[in-house]
Design a protein around this motif. Structure first.
Motif, PDB file in Angstrom:
ATOM      1  N   GLU A 184       0.845  -1.086  -0.116  1.00 49.05           N
ATOM      2  CA  GLU A 184       0.017  -0.014   0.003  1.00 49.05           C
ATOM      3  C   GLU A 184       0.945   1.304  -0.040  1.00 49.05           C
ATOM      4  O   GLU A 184       0.677   2.265  -0.473  1.00 49.05           O
ATOM      5  N   ALA A 185       2.103   1.435   0.850  1.00 49.34           N
ATOM      6  CA  ALA A 185       3.038   2.376   0.776  1.00 49.34           C
ATOM      7  C   ALA A 185       3.666   2.675  -0.573  1.00 49.34           C
ATOM      8  O   ALA A 185       3.607   3.785  -1.244  1.00 49.34           O
ATOM      9  N   ARG A 230      -1.048   2.467   7.751  1.00 50.86           N
ATOM     10  CA  ARG A 230      -0.513   1.039   8.189  1.00 50.86           C
ATOM     11  C   ARG A 230       0.232   0.490   9.366  1.00 50.86           C
ATOM     12  O   ARG A 230       0.078  -0.504   9.838  1.00 50.86           O
ATOM     13  N   VAL A 231       1.048   1.370   9.967  1.00 45.50           N
ATOM     14  CA  VAL A 231       1.530   1.263  10.990  1.00 45.50           C
ATOM     15  C   VAL A 231       0.648   1.664  12.278  1.00 45.50           C
ATOM     16  O   VAL A 231       0.818   0.465  13.119  1.00 45.50           O
ATOM     17  N   HIS A 237       5.259  -2.912   9.747  1.00 49.09           N
ATOM     18  CA  HIS A 237       6.385  -2.547  10.728  1.00 49.09           C
ATOM     19  C   HIS A 237       6.626  -0.601   9.762  1.00 49.09           C
ATOM     20  O   HIS A 237       6.226  -0.779   8.772  1.00 49.09           O
ATOM     21  N   TRP A 238       7.419  -0.241  10.808  1.00 48.22           N
ATOM     22  CA  TRP A 238       7.956   1.157  10.096  1.00 48.22           C
ATOM     23  C   TRP A 238       8.845   0.825   8.912  1.00 48.22           C
ATOM     24  O   TRP A 238       8.842   1.372   7.752  1.00 48.22           O
ATOM     25  N   CYS A 239       9.676  -0.264   9.145  1.00 45.11           N
ATOM     26  CA  CYS A 239      10.580  -0.494   8.028  1.00 45.11           C
ATOM     27  C   CYS A 239       9.902  -1.074   6.719  1.00 45.11           C
ATOM     28  O   CYS A 239      10.502  -0.763   5.768  1.00 45.11           O
ATOM     29  N   ASP A 240       8.885  -1.697   7.000  1.00 52.01           N
ATOM     30  CA  ASP A 240       8.116  -2.150   5.712  1.00 52.01           C
ATOM     31  C   ASP A 240       7.445  -0.842   4.956  1.00 52.01           C
ATOM     32  O   ASP A 240       7.541  -0.851   3.789  1.00 52.01           O
ATOM     33  N   VAL A 241       7.127   0.140   5.780  1.00 54.61           N
ATOM     34  CA  VAL A 241       6.457   1.239   5.263  1.00 54.61           C
ATOM     35  C   VAL A 241       7.648   2.065   4.225  1.00 54.61           C
ATOM     36  O   VAL A 241       7.433   2.537   3.443  1.00 54.61           O
ATOM     37  N   ILE A 242       8.712   2.236   5.055  1.00 51.17           N
ATOM     38  CA  ILE A 242       9.917   2.856   4.499  1.00 51.17           C
ATOM     39  C   ILE A 242      10.242   2.400   3.381  1.00 51.17           C
ATOM     40  O   ILE A 242      10.585   2.957   2.131  1.00 51.17           O
TER      41      ILE A 242
END
Length: 322
Positions: A184-185, A230-231, A237-242
């Motif tokens: 999604e991000a 999402r977070v 997780h934050w790392c997934d979104v980044i």
């Protein structure tokens, strides 16, 4: 060349389909520690119950750039058509003896086609990362529901790497194993950045110095809020979104700078190889014809001058001394 591009586009769509809706690529089964706090967050229900459900996300990602690019290209084409600056107008390309491509249609299809290709490429990159890593989402243990007693986790927090240890819903477990990177991000930032760069580089009208940044930053803000959601809902997780932001942003920048070249859609005569240039009334079969208004006017004026000279010579009085 067009058919080759269509084949590439069809292959990209098919690969995205196999990643998304089939079991052709097996997800890596990643292990976990018993009672790991990183994976025991509450589960807020299926994706449809999210604050940004997939239906709305995909509708905005697919529909908003389509409407904006089509509307802006239509306005720019009309403004250019009614202007008196004929030399800066888009050249008209005629393929063979039958096919006519309007500059508006050609530019719009080019920009939207590149956008669609980048969108499917982003989806492929994200799905490949999720399948290879099998990273667990923050609510994995909540939907997994492992039997800690049977696994021997009562006294020691041992590492579990066996298959079939979960007792929850299989679909929820499979989705919980595909957290990195956030799809999604990635899709939201790709759509926002591509559209923002299009607006910034294409719209040159006076009085838009503030409107363009506001609209562009508004689109990027929506993508950023999608990642935060999402977070907050413990779906990534934050790392997934980044990582999703990086993938989507990198593909958008590459498409704009490397493929459409800052949305420069003009086809100038000196940019066409000499072997492909055909200037005349009847183009050769299979070769494009470039119709330049200025050149046509010059050729017409020369033809009229030659014809007038021939008429004057024909009706000139007879000179007996000649």
């Amino acid at each position: 060349m067009l058919y080759f591009q269509l084949v590439i586009m069809a292959g990209t769509v098919m690969l995205a389909y196999y990643f998304e809706y089939t079991d052709t690529f097996n997800v890596h089964v990643q292990g976990f520690f018993c009672y790991d706090n990183a994976y025991t967050k509450p589960y807020h229900g299926p994706e449809a119950s999210s604050a940004v459900p997939p239906v709305i996300l995909y509708a905005v990602v697919c529909g908003l750039p389509l409407l904006l690019i089509t509307a802006i290209e239509s306005v720019l084409f009309l403004l250019q058509y009614v202007s008196e600056d004929l030399d800066n107008r888009e050249k008209i390309i005629v393929m063979g003896d039958c096919c006519y491509l309007n500059p508006l249609v050609r530019r719009t299809f080019r920009f939207l086609g590149v956008y669609a290709f980048g969108l499917f490429s982003t989806d492929i990159f994200v799905n490949a990362g999720q399948v290879v890593t099998g990273n667990l989402s923050p609510h994995f243990l909540t939907v997994c529901k492992p039997n800690y007693t049977a696994l021997g986790c009562i006294q020691t927090a041992r590492f579990i790497n066996e298959k079939g240890v979960c007792t929850g819903n299989e679909d929820d477990i499979m989705r919980a194993r595909k957290s990195f990177p956030s799809k999604e991000a990635a899709l939201s930032v790709y759509a926002a950045l591509y559209t923002a760069m299009y607006i910034t580089l294409t719209v040159k009208a006076k009085g838009t110095k503030l409107a363009k940044p506001v609209l562009s930053l508004g689109l990027i803000c929506l993508a950023f809020l999608t990642g935060i959601n999402r977070v907050v809902e413990y779906r990534n997780h934050w790392c997934d979104v980044i990582a999703g932001f990086i993938i989507g942003g990198a593909i958008a920048v590459f498409m704009v700078l490397g493929v459409v070249q800052n949305f420069k859609g003009k086809t100038l005569l000196n940019e066409i190889p000499p072997e492909e240039r055909v200037v005349g009334s009847v183009p050769m079969m299979g070769q494009p014809r470039i119709m330049d208004n200025t050149m046509e006017k010059y050729i017409a004026s020369q033809f009229i001058e030659i014809a007038s000279r021939a008429v004057r010579d024909t009706v000139a009085p007879w000179d007996p001394k000649a």
